[in-house]
Design an enzyme around this catalytic site. Structure first.
Site, PDB file in Angstrom:
ATOM      1  N   TYR A 476      49.007 -18.069  34.373  1.00 21.78           N
ATOM      2  CA  TYR A 476      48.345 -16.788  34.096  1.00 21.78           C
ATOM      3  C   TYR A 476      47.860 -16.160  35.404  1.00 21.78           C
ATOM      4  O   TYR A 476      48.372 -15.171  35.846  1.00 21.78           O
ATOM      5  CB  TYR A 476      47.197 -16.970  33.102  1.00 21.78           C
ATOM      6  CG  TYR A 476      46.592 -15.657  32.670  1.00 21.78           C
ATOM      7  CD1 TYR A 476      47.224 -14.875  31.719  1.00 21.78           C
ATOM      8  CD2 TYR A 476      45.402 -15.191  33.224  1.00 21.78           C
ATOM      9  CE1 TYR A 476      46.685 -13.649  31.336  1.00 21.78           C
ATOM     10  CE2 TYR A 476      44.857 -13.977  32.847  1.00 21.78           C
ATOM     11  CZ  TYR A 476      45.502 -13.200  31.902  1.00 21.78           C
ATOM     12  OH  TYR A 476      44.965 -11.996  31.531  1.00 21.78           O
ATOM     13  N   SER A 556      50.997 -11.099  29.344  1.00 27.30           N
ATOM     14  CA  SER A 556      50.042 -10.104  29.802  1.00 27.30           C
ATOM     15  C   SER A 556      50.002 -10.126  31.344  1.00 27.30           C
ATOM     16  O   SER A 556      51.010  -9.858  31.984  1.00 27.30           O
ATOM     17  CB  SER A 556      48.668 -10.376  29.174  1.00 27.30           C
ATOM     18  OG  SER A 556      47.819  -9.290  29.341  1.00 27.30           O
ATOM     19  N   ASP A 639      51.361  -2.678  20.724  1.00 29.26           N
ATOM     20  CA  ASP A 639      50.516  -3.215  21.800  1.00 29.26           C
ATOM     21  C   ASP A 639      49.828  -2.047  22.489  1.00 29.26           C
ATOM     22  O   ASP A 639      50.447  -1.307  23.252  1.00 29.26           O
ATOM     23  CB  ASP A 639      51.368  -4.010  22.799  1.00 29.26           C
ATOM     24  CG  ASP A 639      50.511  -4.764  23.811  1.00 29.26           C
ATOM     25  OD1 ASP A 639      49.296  -4.487  23.885  1.00 29.26           O
ATOM     26  OD2 ASP A 639      51.051  -5.633  24.512  1.00 29.26           O
ATOM     27  N   HIS A 674      49.243  -7.004  21.093  1.00 33.15           N
ATOM     28  CA  HIS A 674      49.191  -7.806  22.315  1.00 33.15           C
ATOM     29  C   HIS A 674      49.209  -9.295  22.019  1.00 33.15           C
ATOM     30  O   HIS A 674      49.425 -10.100  22.914  1.00 33.15           O
ATOM     31  CB  HIS A 674      47.944  -7.435  23.112  1.00 33.15           C
ATOM     32  CG  HIS A 674      48.005  -7.824  24.552  1.00 33.15           C
ATOM     33  ND1 HIS A 674      48.991  -7.368  25.403  1.00 33.15           N
ATOM     34  CD2 HIS A 674      47.218  -8.634  25.295  1.00 33.15           C
ATOM     35  CE1 HIS A 674      48.801  -7.873  26.610  1.00 33.15           C
ATOM     36  NE2 HIS A 674      47.734  -8.649  26.571  1.00 33.15           N
TER      37      HIS A 674
END
Length: 706
Positions: A476, A556, A639, A674
């Protein structure tokens, strides 16, 4: 306007015989000069909302048609779908919330598309179904989102999330009867829910109603905190706090356990830099008082004893500490209660007459107790290496609940008594696998600049790693979000089939406090990509995998991560799986919540930031002449966090570039956002596609369908 995927023919060619022909994507002639550089943006038209623009809608339909046709040829897809369904079919529980004598908690019986809210009258009371969102929509895509009982447990305010959007509709339930009340609130978003102690109303945050057709794209500005009195229309709600002179500030409210104070937390972006404003609820009409100003540090309320407030903060403590502020004193001086340690303090709460402190030690959860004056009072025993959550409650009541999970351990809920130190199981799932069959190890590797980075490696015990195994590397690397051990039925399905799952806790996260976060944002963002690339090189050097068997995955900000490292090192990876990614780093701040992200990314309108962003923006750095790995981009039409135009433009750029013959596809989910609120059946379908695609291009041998 809803989209649907075209029906697939009954028979399809094998993947090896499938001839991939991408849909034609029209190119515009947009080019803008930014700080002396001409920036071409030929696919800007794909930023338009798919519900409004018929051309974008047709493009989505065509892309899904090609992607679905290809995925249907993959031999492992049916096997993964069957096994995923079996692995997801286990009872799952959320953390209980105590209100009065009632206990509220979420439960999914297994394959329910949405979890259901239950209540018990007393800890050992018979569970009673309170809210079942599954009948709310035929496709299962309307979810029960946030909820909060009044302090006496008489009422419950709850949020409805439709199709994955961040927008919320709030309603109120009479808990005794289970019947909804007339109260309804629209256009709530990014809100906390905070009842007054008397249960006559609650505080919430909302934005102004967007213009027609702009609800999924317009910028989120001027968030306002309101009070809603039960039994009144939304039009009568009272504006409690707003900053029209500072429209970028967001505001959420929290009522202290004694009901005397409203604590308002304000932020401009996603970085943990807050202002704290206090309203004395015992003195109606008294002006709000600034407790902490300046947007400089993290401040999280741990609780209060009268006028003495306890906060977790990183002021003068990058790995955080606990301090007190006496709000009755004009000086508002800080007093340190729990000092900073080598581990990162991740949470603090007053439960009973103790402070419960949760830490991250090398990305693993640790929990400790302290007296209210900060003296150590013992450790909370945990089942092993994993992640912990929860520890909600209030002063005077020693009862709390926490969760524990790890890569091979589904989330178990424990009841904990801070007075006795005793933990008992509240809910433990039974699953269709044996946790002892899997090996979890933590390793450390060295990044490009010499930084030591933690890496978890998980696989079936006895897996033959001679020659390397197909491996999915997840990361991430942003927004101070820590990547810690967690159970995933999807990851388990991959490992059952003979794959390795690896998870790197790279810079940009919060694993080692503020310095770790700062080391991976703004001008230091390249460190995130270097850390992730170094993780891949380590796995290859250690013989866990090989270049032809390594896949990278992230969502993301992690989707940005995958897009960036694939551009920078296409030779290193066999597969790229970027999900709902931020792919256009020069326009991200123009849509919905994007303007919050300048804290981590910088402002594309400032030259110094622009140069950094331009250097790694996935959309702008797809270059022909080099063979790229196989790529399956995933996003969703609803999203409104990272608008799907990011992924649309990136996929179009991939398909137009001379980057080899491996597939570069995009999978666009309908009636999803999302990630939160996605129905279980759509989750299973998506992972079956992802893992079959990854298996095909990493060489994972798959059994026939069950």
């Amino acid at each position: 306007m809803e989209l649907s995927r075209p029906a697939m023919p009954d028979t399809l060619p094998a993947a090896s015989q499938f001839r991939l022909a991408y849909p034609q994507t029209a190119k515009g002639d947009i080019s803008e000069t930014q700080f002396g550089e001409a920036i071409a943006d030929p696919y800007r038209w794909l930023e338009n909302d798919v519900r409004v623009d018929a051309k974008v809608r047709d493009w989505v339909t065509a892309q899904n048609g090609v992607t679905d046709a290809y995925l249907q040829t993959l031999p492992g897809r049916a096997a993964f779908a069957g096994r995923l369904k079996a692995l997801y079919d286990y009872e799952r529980f959320g953390l209980p919330v105590k209100a009065g004598t009632r206990y509220f908690y979420m439960r999914n019986s297994g394959l329910q598309n949405q979890a259901v809210l239950y209540v018990r009258d007393g800890l050992d009371g018979t569970p009673r179904l309170l809210i079942d969102p599954n009948p709310w929509a035929k496709d299962g895509a309307t979810a029960l989102a946030e909820w909060k009982p009044s302090k006496d447990g008489k009422y419950l305010v709850y949020a409805i999330q439709d199709g994955g959007t961040d927008w919320r509709t709030l309603k109120v339930l009479d808990v005794a009867t289970g019947q909804p009340m007339a109260d309804e609130i629209k256009w709530a978003k990014f809100t906390a829910l905070a009842w007054t102690k008397d249960g006559k109303g609650f505080f919430y945050s909302r934005f102004a109603e967007p213009e027609a057709g702009q609800q999924f794209q317009s910028l989120n500005l001027d968030q306002t905190l309101y009070f809603h009195k039960l039994g009144t229309p939304q039009s009568a709600d009272i504006k409690v706090y707003a900053t029209p002179d500072r429209p970028k500030l967001s505001h959420t409210g929290q009522v202290t356990d004694d009901g005397k104070w409203l604590v308002i937390t304000s932020a401009e972006g996603t970085d943990a830099r807050y202002e704290i404003t206090l309203i004395d609820l015992t003195r109606p009409g008294v002006a709000p008082r600034t407790l902490i100003g300046g947007l400089e540090n993290n401040w999280e309320l741990a609780g209060n004893k009268g006028s003495l407030f306890y906060f977790l903060t990183n002021r003068d403590a990058p790995r955080q500490r606990v301090v007190t502020i006496d709000v009755a004193s004009p000086s508002l001086k800080l007093a340190e209660i729990v000092p900073e340690t080598a581990a990162t303090l991740d949470g603090a709460a007053i439960i009973g007459d103790k402070l419960v402190l949760t830490y991250l030690s090398d990305a693993k959860g640790v929990a400790k107790l302290a007296t209210l004056d900060g003296k150590p009072a013992g450790d909370v025993a945990l089942p092993g290496i994993g992640s912990i959550g929860g520890f909600g409650g209030e002063p005077g009541d020693p009862e709390t609940f926490f969760s524990f999970t790890s890569f091979n351990a589904p989330t178990t809920i424990y009841r904990y008594d801070t007075a006795t130190g005793r933990a008992t199981v509240f809910a433990q799932p039974r699953t269709a696998f044996n946790p002892a069959d899997y090996e979890v190890s933590q390793r450390f590797y060295t990044s490009k600049d010499g930084t030591r980075v933690p890496l978890f490696v998980v696989h079936k015990k006895g897996l033959d790693l001679k020659g390397g195994a197909p491996t999915i590397l997840y990361g991430y690397g942003g927004f101070n979000i820590s990547v810690t051990p967690a159970f995933s039925p999807a990851n388990l399905a991959w490992m059952e089939a003979g794959g390795v799952y690896a998870q790197a806790s790279i810079r940009g996260g919060g694993e080692y406090g503020k310095a770790w976060h700062d080391g991976g944002r703004l001008a230091q963002k390249q460190n995130v990509f270097d850390d992730f690339i170094a993780a891949g090189e380590y796995l290859i050097a250690e013989g866990v995998t090989t270049r032809g068997k390594l896949a990278v995955r992230g969502g993301s900000n992690g989707g940005l991560l995958v897009g960036a490292v694939v551009n920078q090192r296409p030779d290193l990876f066999a597969v790229g799986l970027p999900a709902v990614g931020v792919m256009d780093m020069l326009r991200f701040n123009r849509f919905t919540a994007g303007r919050y992200w300048v804290d981590d990314y910088g402002d594309p309108g400032k030259e110094t930031d622009f140069k950094v962003l331009r250097a790694y923006s996935p959309y702008h750095n797809v270059h022909g002449g080099t063979d790229y790995p196989a790529i399956l981009v995933t996003t969703a039409d609803t999203d409104d966090r990272v608008v799907p135009g990011h992924s649309f433009k990136y996929a179009a750029a991939l398909q137009a570039a001379a980057i080899g013959t491996k597939p570069h596809l995009i999978r666009i989910e309908t009636r999803a956002g999302h990630g939160s609120g996605k129905p279980t059946d759509k989750i299973i379908e998506e992972y079956a596609d992802l893992w079959a695609f990854t298996a095909r291009w990493t060489g994972l041998d798959l059994p026939a369908a069950h």
